[in-house]
Design a protein around this motif. Structure first.
Motif, mmCIF file in Angstrom:
data_model
loop_
_atom_site.group_PDB
_atom_site.id
_atom_site.type_symbol
_atom_site.label_atom_id
_atom_site.label_comp_id
_atom_site.label_asym_id
_atom_site.label_seq_id
_atom_site.Cartn_x
_atom_site.Cartn_y
_atom_site.Cartn_z
ATOM 1 N N PHE A 123 37.594 28.653 43.777
ATOM 2 C CA PHE A 123 37.941 29.460 44.945
ATOM 3 C C PHE A 123 39.374 29.175 45.398
ATOM 4 O O PHE A 123 40.130 30.095 45.733
ATOM 5 C CB PHE A 123 36.955 29.177 46.080
ATOM 6 C CG PHE A 123 37.247 29.932 47.344
ATOM 7 C CD1 PHE A 123 37.656 29.275 48.494
ATOM 8 C CD2 PHE A 123 37.125 31.314 47.399
ATOM 9 C CE1 PHE A 123 37.931 29.975 49.651
ATOM 10 C CE2 PHE A 123 37.390 32.026 48.548
ATOM 11 C CZ PHE A 123 37.803 31.343 49.682
ATOM 12 N N ALA A 126 41.731 30.787 42.963
ATOM 13 C CA ALA A 126 41.728 32.240 43.169
ATOM 14 C C ALA A 126 42.518 32.605 44.421
ATOM 15 O O ALA A 126 43.290 33.568 44.430
ATOM 16 C CB ALA A 126 40.290 32.757 43.279
ATOM 17 N N THR A 127 42.350 31.819 45.486
ATOM 18 C CA THR A 127 43.063 32.096 46.746
ATOM 19 C C THR A 127 44.562 31.927 46.568
ATOM 20 O O THR A 127 45.362 32.764 47.012
ATOM 21 C CB THR A 127 42.566 31.149 47.856
ATOM 22 O OG1 THR A 127 41.158 31.198 47.899
ATOM 23 C CG2 THR A 127 43.133 31.530 49.209
ATOM 24 N N GLY A 129 46.250 32.033 43.724
ATOM 25 C CA GLY A 129 46.711 33.089 42.826
ATOM 26 C C GLY A 129 46.854 34.419 43.542
ATOM 27 O O GLY A 129 47.838 35.142 43.380
ATOM 28 N N SER A 130 45.860 34.748 44.368
ATOM 29 C CA SER A 130 45.895 36.022 45.105
ATOM 30 C C SER A 130 47.042 36.025 46.112
ATOM 31 O O SER A 130 47.730 37.040 46.270
ATOM 32 C CB SER A 130 44.581 36.244 45.841
ATOM 33 O OG SER A 130 43.522 36.365 44.931
ATOM 34 N N SER A 131 47.261 34.892 46.780
ATOM 35 C CA SER A 131 48.349 34.815 47.772
ATOM 36 C C SER A 131 49.703 35.016 47.102
ATOM 37 O O SER A 131 50.541 35.790 47.576
ATOM 38 C CB SER A 131 48.326 33.465 48.475
ATOM 39 O OG SER A 131 47.072 33.210 49.029
ATOM 40 N N GLY A 133 50.249 36.445 44.258
ATOM 41 C CA GLY A 133 50.279 37.835 43.783
ATOM 42 C C GLY A 133 50.633 38.813 44.889
ATOM 43 O O GLY A 133 51.426 39.744 44.688
ATOM 44 N N LEU A 134 50.073 38.598 46.084
ATOM 45 C CA LEU A 134 50.351 39.493 47.217
ATOM 46 C C LEU A 134 51.798 39.378 47.655
ATOM 47 O O LEU A 134 52.444 40.389 47.959
ATOM 48 C CB LEU A 134 49.424 39.155 48.386
ATOM 49 C CG LEU A 134 48.025 39.759 48.332
ATOM 50 C CD1 LEU A 134 47.199 39.294 49.515
ATOM 51 C CD2 LEU A 134 48.066 41.281 48.293
ATOM 52 N N ILE B 21 44.619 42.427 42.947
ATOM 53 C CA ILE B 21 45.097 41.041 43.029
ATOM 54 C C ILE B 21 44.142 40.188 43.863
ATOM 55 O O ILE B 21 43.918 39.011 43.566
ATOM 56 C CB ILE B 21 46.525 41.010 43.621
ATOM 57 C CG1 ILE B 21 47.524 41.596 42.596
ATOM 58 C CG2 ILE B 21 46.948 39.607 44.010
ATOM 59 C CD1 ILE B 21 48.869 41.913 43.171
ATOM 60 N N LEU B 22 43.539 40.781 44.891
ATOM 61 C CA LEU B 22 42.628 40.041 45.775
ATOM 62 C C LEU B 22 41.217 39.907 45.217
ATOM 63 O O LEU B 22 40.416 39.127 45.743
ATOM 64 C CB LEU B 22 42.534 40.735 47.136
ATOM 65 C CG LEU B 22 43.629 40.416 48.135
ATOM 66 C CD1 LEU B 22 43.485 41.320 49.355
ATOM 67 C CD2 LEU B 22 43.583 38.952 48.563
ATOM 68 N N PRO B 24 39.675 38.390 42.677
ATOM 69 C CA PRO B 24 39.066 37.082 42.380
ATOM 70 C C PRO B 24 38.638 36.342 43.652
ATOM 71 O O PRO B 24 37.598 35.683 43.673
ATOM 72 C CB PRO B 24 40.182 36.320 41.660
ATOM 73 C CG PRO B 24 41.071 37.363 41.120
ATOM 74 C CD PRO B 24 41.030 38.483 42.101
ATOM 75 N N THR B 25 39.438 36.464 44.710
ATOM 76 C CA THR B 25 39.088 35.798 45.976
ATOM 77 C C THR B 25 37.920 36.516 46.639
ATOM 78 O O THR B 25 37.010 35.871 47.164
ATOM 79 C CB THR B 25 40.295 35.791 46.932
ATOM 80 O OG1 THR B 25 41.421 35.271 46.238
ATOM 81 C CG2 THR B 25 40.022 34.919 48.144
ATOM 82 N N HIS B 28 34.387 35.631 45.477
ATOM 83 C CA HIS B 28 33.794 34.406 46.027
ATOM 84 C C HIS B 28 33.233 34.623 47.419
ATOM 85 O O HIS B 28 32.316 33.926 47.852
ATOM 86 C CB HIS B 28 34.861 33.300 46.118
ATOM 87 C CG HIS B 28 35.104 32.621 44.805
ATOM 88 N ND1 HIS B 28 36.105 33.006 43.954
ATOM 89 C CD2 HIS B 28 34.474 31.601 44.198
ATOM 90 C CE1 HIS B 28 36.087 32.236 42.884
ATOM 91 N NE2 HIS B 28 35.106 31.381 42.994
ATOM 92 N N VAL B 29 33.810 35.583 48.123
ATOM 93 C CA VAL B 29 33.486 35.728 49.548
ATOM 94 C C VAL B 29 32.453 36.828 49.807
ATOM 95 O O VAL B 29 31.520 36.646 50.576
ATOM 96 C CB VAL B 29 34.790 36.020 50.346
ATOM 97 C CG1 VAL B 29 34.486 36.335 51.778
ATOM 98 C CG2 VAL B 29 35.722 34.832 50.253
#
Lengths: 168, 199
Positions: A123, A126-127, A129-131, A133-134, B21-22, B24-25, B28-29
């Protein structure tokens, strides 16, 4: 002669009494059998609860399930033996059930912790990576918009009609 | 295509990209709604179909059925299936009140099932020590799945249906880890038998 006979008689009497007492010492009564079976049932219930928690956390519990199945068969046999009054077999199967699941609570708890840690790491990754990426999307998106707008306006300008001569 | 349209299309593309992009996060949620949760309990005949169930039985003649349990509770489950025998006057489980039959079980199965898994078991049984005395039939024992159970059941002649009727039924119980005990799962299946003198 009389004394020898008396001695032999007392020896035989003692041996006969002992042969009666030995089975009584090792025989299992119904209370002991019921207690052993109840304990095995309680152990199996606790093991199941631990495995269920590990499963809820997302762990692979197939190996633990196989042991639960084996223990379940032993408990069924123990209950059946108890009902028919075969107390020795009831205790034997009850012990086999408890032995089959020995250490399972600790194994399941360890598996649950390991899985939860792995999921937390996943998690976090992923967080992050997503941050990232954003942020990149925002930066390149803004730059991309600027370039697109410039290109669009230059194309628009190229399409403006030219004024050549004013007719009199 | 004017500037506003181009801007709108560009923004929509960025929104779609940001969702990708979001994802994968979000995985989980976000939890998706689950379907209905239930358990299954069934009996099949000797050919593993819902037919051909034994009905006319006699002493010493073996019969075969298949008992099955299915788990659709969304999690690992620990089931216990109680096997009980009753005559026409003894109580069945009360499905409306969710109360099991007070009769003592003659056998039980302990079953562990993962979600969406099923368990099916071939069971052979026969009635033993059956005697008839006037309008009363006494059944001394039941050989069930290789185990002998002394049942001592009495079936009285049913003049309306012309037979000595006895019923084998199976109750499904579910282990509740919160109370560390089994609870009646409000499911049972049963089979009626007509005890006859002629095999």
């Amino acid at each position: 002669m009389k004394l020898t006979c008396k001695r032999y008689l007392s020896l035989i009497t003692c041996l006969a009494l002992l042969s009666l007492l030995v089975p009584l010492g090792f025989a299992v009564n119904s209370n002991e059998a019921a207690e052993a079976v109840n304990q095995a049932a309680a152990d199996l219930g606790s093991a199941f609860a631990a495995v269920a928690e590990a499963e809820q956390a997302g762990a692979n519990i197939s190996a633990l399930m196989a042991k639960l199945d084996v223990a379940g068969v032993f408990l069924t046999q123990a209950q059946s033996a108890l009902r028919t009054g075969d107390y020795e077999n009831a205790v034997s199967f009850a012990h086999a059930c408890s032995d089959a699941i020995e250490g399972m609570v600790a194994d399941a708890a360890h598996l649950k912790l390991t899985t939860e840690k792995a999921q937390a790491d996943s998690f976090l990754l992923a967080t992050i990576g997503s941050s990232v990426g954003l942020v990149l999307l925002c930066v390149f998106g803004f730059m991309g918009w600027k370039l697109l707008k410039k290109w669009y306006l230059s194309r628009l300008m190229d399409m403006k009609p030219e004024i050549r001569d004013v007719a009199e | 295509m004017n500037c506003a349209d181009v801007k709108l299309a560009y923004m929509l593309s960025c929104i779609v990209l940001s969702l990708i992009i979001l994802s994968p996060t979000l995985a989980h949620v976000v939890s998706f709604p689950e379907g209905e949760k239930f358990s299954e309990l069934w009996i099949l005949g000797p050919n593993r179909m819902a037919e051909g169930y034994p009905f006319n039985v006699s002493a010493g003649v073996p019969h075969r059925i298949y008992l099955g349990v299915g788990n659709h509770l969304g999690k690992l489950a620990y089931y216990k299936v109680y096997v009980k025998l009753r005559n026409q006057s003894e109580p069945l489980p009360n499905s409306t009140a969710g109360v099991p039959s007070p009769l003592e079980p003659i056998h039980e199965f302990h079953v562990f099932l993962a979600d969406n898994a099923t368990w099916e078991r071939e069971i052979s049984f026969s009635f033993e020590q059956v005697s008839f005395n006037g309008n009363v039939c006494r059944i001394g024992g039941l050989m069930f799945d290789g185990h002998y159970a002394a049942v001592d059941k009495v079936a009285v002649w049913d003049a309306e249906r012309n037979g000595f009727f006895i019923q084998l039924f199976f109750e499904l119980w579910l282990y509740n880890a919160d109370i560390s005990d089994f609870e009646f799962h409000n499911r049972h299946v049963n089979l009626w038998f007509n005890m006859s003198t002629v095999p």
